[in-house]
Scaffold this active site. Structure first.
Site, PDB file in Angstrom:
ATOM      1  N   GLN A 102      59.365  45.993  30.014  1.00  0.00           N
ATOM      2  CA  GLN A 102      60.260  46.792  30.864  1.00  0.00           C
ATOM      3  C   GLN A 102      60.031  48.260  30.513  1.00  0.00           C
ATOM      4  OE1 GLN A 102      64.621  47.288  30.168  1.00  0.00           O
ATOM      5  NE2 GLN A 102      64.836  46.558  32.260  1.00  0.00           N
ATOM      6  N   TYR A 172      69.828  54.427  34.875  1.00  0.00           N
ATOM      7  CA  TYR A 172      68.769  55.103  34.128  1.00  0.00           C
ATOM      8  C   TYR A 172      68.113  56.088  35.114  1.00  0.00           C
ATOM      9  CZ  TYR A 172      69.084  52.181  29.933  1.00  0.00           C
ATOM     10  OH  TYR A 172      69.511  51.586  28.765  1.00  0.00           O
ATOM     11  N   ALA A 347      69.593  36.279  30.554  1.00  0.00           N
ATOM     12  CA  ALA A 347      69.633  37.136  29.362  1.00  0.00           C
ATOM     13  C   ALA A 347      70.490  36.493  28.279  1.00  0.00           C
ATOM     14  CB  ALA A 347      70.146  38.519  29.737  1.00  0.00           C
ATOM     15  N   ARG A 348      71.841  36.557  28.414  1.00  0.00           N
ATOM     16  CA  ARG A 348      72.703  36.077  27.332  1.00  0.00           C
ATOM     17  C   ARG A 348      72.537  34.578  27.065  1.00  0.00           C
ATOM     18  NH1 ARG A 348      77.924  38.613  29.846  1.00  0.00           N
ATOM     19  NH2 ARG A 348      76.644  38.082  31.648  1.00  0.00           N
TER      20      ARG A 348
HETATM   21  C1  LIG Z   1      72.365  42.588  24.222  1.00  0.00           C
HETATM   22  C2  LIG Z   1      71.894  42.948  25.586  1.00  0.00           C
HETATM   23  C3  LIG Z   1      70.982  43.981  25.755  1.00  0.00           C
HETATM   24  C4  LIG Z   1      70.513  44.310  27.033  1.00  0.00           C
HETATM   25  N1  LIG Z   1      69.528  45.263  27.176  1.00  0.00           N
HETATM   26  C5  LIG Z   1      69.016  45.512  28.394  1.00  0.00           C
HETATM   27  C6  LIG Z   1      67.923  46.395  28.553  1.00  0.00           C
HETATM   28  O1  LIG Z   1      67.372  46.936  27.587  1.00  0.00           O
HETATM   29  N2  LIG Z   1      67.474  46.632  29.806  1.00  0.00           N
HETATM   30  C7  LIG Z   1      68.049  46.040  30.898  1.00  0.00           C
HETATM   31  O2  LIG Z   1      67.605  46.282  32.024  1.00  0.00           O
HETATM   32  N3  LIG Z   1      69.055  45.177  30.778  1.00  0.00           N
HETATM   33  C8  LIG Z   1      69.549  44.893  29.553  1.00  0.00           C
HETATM   34  N4  LIG Z   1      70.554  43.974  29.441  1.00  0.00           N
HETATM   35  C9  LIG Z   1      71.119  43.347  30.652  1.00  0.00           C
HETATM   36  C10 LIG Z   1      70.487  42.002  30.957  1.00  0.00           C
HETATM   37  O3  LIG Z   1      69.106  42.109  31.256  1.00  0.00           O
HETATM   38  C11 LIG Z   1      71.191  41.342  32.166  1.00  0.00           C
HETATM   39  O4  LIG Z   1      71.046  42.217  33.269  1.00  0.00           O
HETATM   40  C12 LIG Z   1      72.662  41.066  31.921  1.00  0.00           C
HETATM   41  O5  LIG Z   1      72.890  40.621  30.613  1.00  0.00           O
HETATM   42  C13 LIG Z   1      73.190  40.014  32.909  1.00  0.00           C
HETATM   43  O6  LIG Z   1      72.439  38.817  32.782  1.00  0.00           O
HETATM   44  P1  LIG Z   1      73.025  37.527  31.975  1.00  0.00           P
HETATM   45  O7  LIG Z   1      74.326  37.184  32.619  1.00  0.00           O
HETATM   46  O8  LIG Z   1      71.969  36.480  32.144  1.00  0.00           O
HETATM   47  O9  LIG Z   1      73.251  37.942  30.554  1.00  0.00           O
HETATM   48  C14 LIG Z   1      71.012  43.617  28.169  1.00  0.00           C
HETATM   49  C15 LIG Z   1      71.909  42.564  27.976  1.00  0.00           C
HETATM   50  C16 LIG Z   1      72.358  42.218  26.712  1.00  0.00           C
HETATM   51  C17 LIG Z   1      73.317  41.080  26.556  1.00  0.00           C
HETATM   52  S1  SF4 Z   2      78.097  33.732  23.182  1.00  0.00           S
HETATM   53 FE1  SF4 Z   2      78.799  35.864  23.132  1.00  0.00          FE
HETATM   54  S2  SF4 Z   2      77.477  36.838  21.602  1.00  0.00           S
HETATM   55 FE2  SF4 Z   2      76.508  34.919  22.173  1.00  0.00          FE
HETATM   56  S3  SF4 Z   2      75.045  35.451  23.787  1.00  0.00           S
HETATM   57 FE3  SF4 Z   2      76.953  34.790  24.766  1.00  0.00          FE
HETATM   58  S4  SF4 Z   2      78.051  36.698  25.099  1.00  0.00           S
HETATM   59 FE4  SF4 Z   2      76.480  37.165  23.596  1.00  0.00          FE
END
Ligand SMILES: Cc1cc2nc3c(=O)[nH]c(=O)nc-3n(C[C@H](O)[C@H](O)[C@H](O)COP(=O)(O)O)c2cc1C
Ligand code: SF4
Length: 398
Positions: A102, A172, A347-348
């Protein structure tokens, strides 16, 4: 022509690539690059995601220049880090997965004090994450940024990355050009929707030109900033169509929110304010106590929370799309493909368990174990990790 399978766990094309399945590990800033160094921890992080069965892992966040870092412990894609990143891409490839970098410029989200470098914005503005005023970029500075994107993309390819994801989200730098509340320029890069899209689209074209057709180029794209007077679907749909007709990207990954003005919009779930305060230097922590509830409003978590927005884009575009946001379950991935999305980003769910894709595929597990407490967010300052997973490890050691 053989029809492309819509099975979740079968190979699927992304531009010139073939991904082994439909699951992409979305960017999660890894927080293990002290002073921008590539470390064994960074390599292990992505090695584990690759072993866990995702088709592609995204290294985040790779700044295109020192001024474009989020802070000084952010990686800059230059020749030195490029050489070191080769170990990372080799590790990921050895596990049968692909690697995506990225690339971006943090703009109003770049901490100028930590970076000891000035950042840039479409229009001058005071920014809390930037720790002060950020100047409006001149045309010459924008040309320089476009060149930095080209160079960073080339470095990524030389380092063995299979794909480059250009950061056009979360306010950004490139995303802030798209936002009517942040871009108040009077030159050709401001004003109408078309004008505001010009610089980000120019960068996408330059990145494609720099890498050619052998790697995939994607963009992480804001559908909505989630703030009053910010970017909203009426305009983001038009911009997405322009990006599609430019023909420079192989897919859009659909996101939303603003790291500047609405930090929880793209996460949903609990707000770990106490943990955020504890992770910051004292003066920033005091500021967060006062302004935290405004910067981090609460949004209840819902599975696939961006789906209603993303479906508007699916209807408007033929370009391959990656659905992202709150995807945790096998049936959600299936529904995303049935909706016509080519891939899902997770992501998470994969921070909680990098082996989830394998478990979904091989063990009939129905859903991941992320509880959306968001306590992984403040760990970006000390090595990004799921605190629940960590607690389970700690317990198993005693
Ligand atoms: C700890 C953490 C760090 C993240 N860092 C970035 C990042 O550097 N760049 C980005 O575009 N999104 C970042 N995100 C956002 C994720 O890519 C994603 O858009 C967001 O967590 C929603 O997806 P999820 O529900 O699958 O977690 C980050 C998310 C988390 C949890
Ligand atoms: S359980 Fe909580 S700490 Fe673990 S990935 Fe999910 S949101 Fe993040």
């Amino acid at each position: 022509m053989t029809p492309v399978s819509t099975e979740v766990w079968e190979p699927a094309p992304l531009g010139p690539l073939t991904l082994r399945n439909r699951v992409i590990k979305a960017a999660t800033f890894e927080g293990v690059m002290p002073h921008g160094r590539v470390t064994p921890e960074l390599i292990d992080f992505h090695g584990e995601v690759a072993r866990g069965g995702a088709a592609m892992t995204t290294v985040a966040y790779c700044a295109v220049s020192p001024g474009g870092r989020v802070h000084r412990h952010t990686l800059v894609l230059d020749d030195r880090t490029g050489r070191d990143l080769r170990h990372l891409t080799d590790t990921v490839h050895a596990e049968g997965a692909l690697a995506c970098a990225q690339i971006g410029h943090a703009g109003l989200v770049a901490n100028q004090v930590s970076n000891r470098a000035r950042s840039l914005a479409p229009s001058a503005r005071i920014s809390a994450p930037a720790m002060g005023p950020v100047r409006a970029a001149t045309r010459a500075q924008l040309e320089q940024v476009a060149r930095e994107f080209e160079r960073a993309a080339r470095v990524a390819v030389d380092a063995g990355f299979d794909a480059v994801e250009v950061h056009l989200g979360h306010n950004y730098l490139l995303s802030s050009f798209l936002s009517p509340n942040l871009n108040r320029r009077k030159d050709i890069y401001g004003g109408s929707v078309v004008n505001r899209s010009l610089f980000p689209r120019e960068v996408l074209g330059r990145v494609r030109g720099a890498v050619g057709g052998s790697v995939a180029v994607t963009a992480k794209f804001n559908m909505a900033d989630g703030v009053p007077k910010g970017l909203w679907l009426d305009q983001s749909l038009q911009i997405a169509r322009l990006i599609e007709s430019d023909g420079c990207v192989d897919a859009l990954q659909l996101t939303g929110g603003s790291s500047l003005l609405n930090g929880m919009y793209y996460f949903r779930g609990d707000v770990p304010l106490a943990e955020f305060i504890a992770a910051q230097p004292k003066p920033v922590g005091w500021g967060l106590r006062v302004y935290g509830p405004h910067i981090f409003p609460t949004y209840p978590f819902e599975e696939a929370f961006f789906r209603p927005f993303a479906r508007q884009f699916r209807e408007a575009l033929t370009l391959p799309l990656i659905m992202l946001g709150g995807i945790n379950r096998a049936d959600t991935i299936r529904t995303a493909l049935d909706d016509g999305f080519e891939f899902v980003g997770m992501a998470r769910a994969l921070l909680r368990d990098p082996y989830l894709p394998r478990k979904l595929r091989e063990e009939g597990v129905a859903e991941g174990l992320c509880i959306h407490c968001n306590k992984c967010l403040p760990t970006i300052y000390s090595g990004t990790r799921c605190v629940v997973r960590e607690a389970l490890w700690e317990n198993s050691r005693h």
